[in-house]
Design an enzyme around this catalytic site. Structure first.
Site, PDB file in Angstrom:
ATOM      1  N   PRO A  73       0.826  -1.216   0.000  1.00 51.26           N
ATOM      2  CA  PRO A  73       0.000   0.000   0.000  1.00 51.26           C
ATOM      3  C   PRO A  73       0.852   1.254   0.000  1.00 51.26           C
ATOM      4  O   PRO A  73       1.846   1.354   0.721  1.00 51.26           O
ATOM      5  CB  PRO A  73      -0.808  -0.138   1.295  1.00 51.26           C
ATOM      6  CG  PRO A  73      -0.961  -1.613   1.451  1.00 51.26           C
ATOM      7  CD  PRO A  73       0.366  -2.185   0.989  1.00 51.26           C
ATOM      8  N   CYS A  74       0.431   2.231  -0.817  1.00 52.03           N
ATOM      9  CA  CYS A  74       1.288   3.395  -1.067  1.00 52.03           C
ATOM     10  C   CYS A  74       0.740   4.693  -0.493  1.00 52.03           C
ATOM     11  O   CYS A  74       1.300   5.756  -0.729  1.00 52.03           O
ATOM     12  CB  CYS A  74       1.458   3.560  -2.582  1.00 52.03           C
ATOM     13  SG  CYS A  74      -0.098   3.835  -3.465  1.00 52.03           S
ATOM     14  N   GLN A  75      -0.366   4.624   0.284  1.00 54.46           N
ATOM     15  CA  GLN A  75      -0.994   5.872   0.719  1.00 54.46           C
ATOM     16  C   GLN A  75      -0.058   6.779   1.507  1.00 54.46           C
ATOM     17  O   GLN A  75      -0.159   8.000   1.431  1.00 54.46           O
ATOM     18  CB  GLN A  75      -2.246   5.562   1.558  1.00 54.46           C
ATOM     19  CG  GLN A  75      -3.399   4.994   0.750  1.00 54.46           C
ATOM     20  CD  GLN A  75      -3.349   3.475   0.630  1.00 54.46           C
ATOM     21  OE1 GLN A  75      -2.299   2.866   0.855  1.00 54.46           O
ATOM     22  NE2 GLN A  75      -4.463   2.864   0.275  1.00 54.46           N
TER      23      GLN A  75
END
Length: 356
Positions: A73-75
């Site tokens: 996940p890159c948030q």
């Protein structure tokens, strides 16, 4: 060659791996809807559902595979978010590292947003990834690639951390050149689906489109903010801008149906020209009915998913699965380059043994 997929989502990177010649023997994903999508499209792959850090023992049963792939996940790193390195989701890049350290594949490929590979504020994260992988015996290179350079009808820049065992050839940027191909236009990519709501192009995205009273104007009518919300119009005769994971509502990109299918001139371009020239004043009101949002099927095609790919879950969650995916063609090109490197290394080792 066999691969294990982490943070697999709907399976975009896995489609690329399979096309590149890898057998994906196991995948790991926590989102229930994405798991349903993955199971439907990859019934032969063992799917490990849940928190990766809590299911590590199951993943370890696949020790000895050739490749580990995944896009944590890159948030916490994304310019679309708060870009907070302390975001718990940012730590999942190190969960990826932990799996690599335990499985010790011949190579790994970790994908993420461009910011992780470029911005100074994430330099410590980059260094730590490379340090850990070096201690595990990997030579790691970092590559920022754009999907449109590999045949995907979308401008989408991503970073790839690619590591090979110390005895293997290091993958350099020019190793991707042979896999590049020109992107087709959005019109070429999706027009065959037919108008929104037709048999091959449904369901329709119902979020309203309203004109901005105070538009933010740019030189291009397809930049700036002509409409309320963050959904921008797409030019049918160019490639798409980056599709966000937040699609489904007023962040879903906009298409001029009559420009795409009816042979009409672009309403967006004409409206932009009139505002710039002072011929009209923009006002808050609903946009003409010929303007509508991108459909699920169109978004999937723009991410280069196979047209037979089936998605599970509510519309908003399907859009999220598509927007979070690694474009299949981009993944395919990257993994073909990795497979080529691994194959050449194996050949070199056989020759060296025969000569000894």
């Amino acid at each position: 060659m066999k691969a294990v997929s982490l943070f697999s989502g709907a399976g975009g990177m896995d489609v690329g791996a399979i096309r590149a010649g890898f057998e994906v023997v196991a995948a790991s994903e926590i989102d229930a809807h994405a798991c349903s999508t993955y199971r439907r499209n990859h019934p032969g792959t063992v799917l490990i559902e849940g928190d990766i850090d809590k299911r590590m023992s199951e993943i370890m049963s696949f020790k000895g595979v050739d490749l580990v792939i995944g896009g944590p996940p890159c948030q916490g790193f994304s310019v679309a978010g708060k870009m907070d390195p302390s975001d718990p989701r940012s730590k999942l890049v190190f969960s990826f590292c932990s799996v690599v350290e335990k499985l010790l594949p011949r190579a790994f490929v970790m994908e993420n947003v461009k910011a992780l590979g470029k911005l100074a504020k994430f330099e410590d994260v980059r260094r730590e990834i490379i340090r850990r992988m070096r201690n595990a015996g990997y030579q790691t290179t970092v590559h920022i690639l754009n999907a449109k350079d590999f045949g995907v009808p979308q401008s989408r820049e991503r970073v790839f951390f690619i590591g090979t065992r110390a005895c293997s050839t290091v993958l350099e940027t020019n190793d991707f050149e042979k896999f590049k191909q020109e992107a087709i236009s959005l019109r070429h990519a999706i027009a065959h689906l037919g108008r929104a709501g037709s048999l091959n192009n449904s369901p329709i995205t119902k979020a309203k489109i309203t004109l901005a009273k105070k538009p933010v104007l740019r030189k291009s009518p397809y930049a700036g903010m002509l409409f309320n919300g963050q959904g921008r119009p797409l030019n049918p005769d160019a490639w798409s801008s980056t599709l966000p994971a937040s699609m489904g509502g007023n962040r879903t990109p906009i298409i001029d149906e009559e420009h795409l299918y009816g042979g009409a001139q672009s309403w967006v371009e004409e409206h932009h020209r009139k505002i710039l020239s002072g011929a009209i004043q923009s006002e808050y009101k609903e946009a003409p009915s010929r303007l509508r949002r991108l459909t699920i099927r169109e978004a999937a095609v723009l991410q280069s998913f196979p047209e037979s790919y089936c998605f599970e879950g509510p519309q908003s969650r399907i859009f999220s699965q598509i927007g979070n995916a690694v474009p299949c063609k981009l993944a395919e090109s990257v993994l073909k380059a990795v497979k080529h490197t691994l194959s050449n290394t194996a050949t070199d080792l056989r020759i060296a043994k025969q000569s000894a």
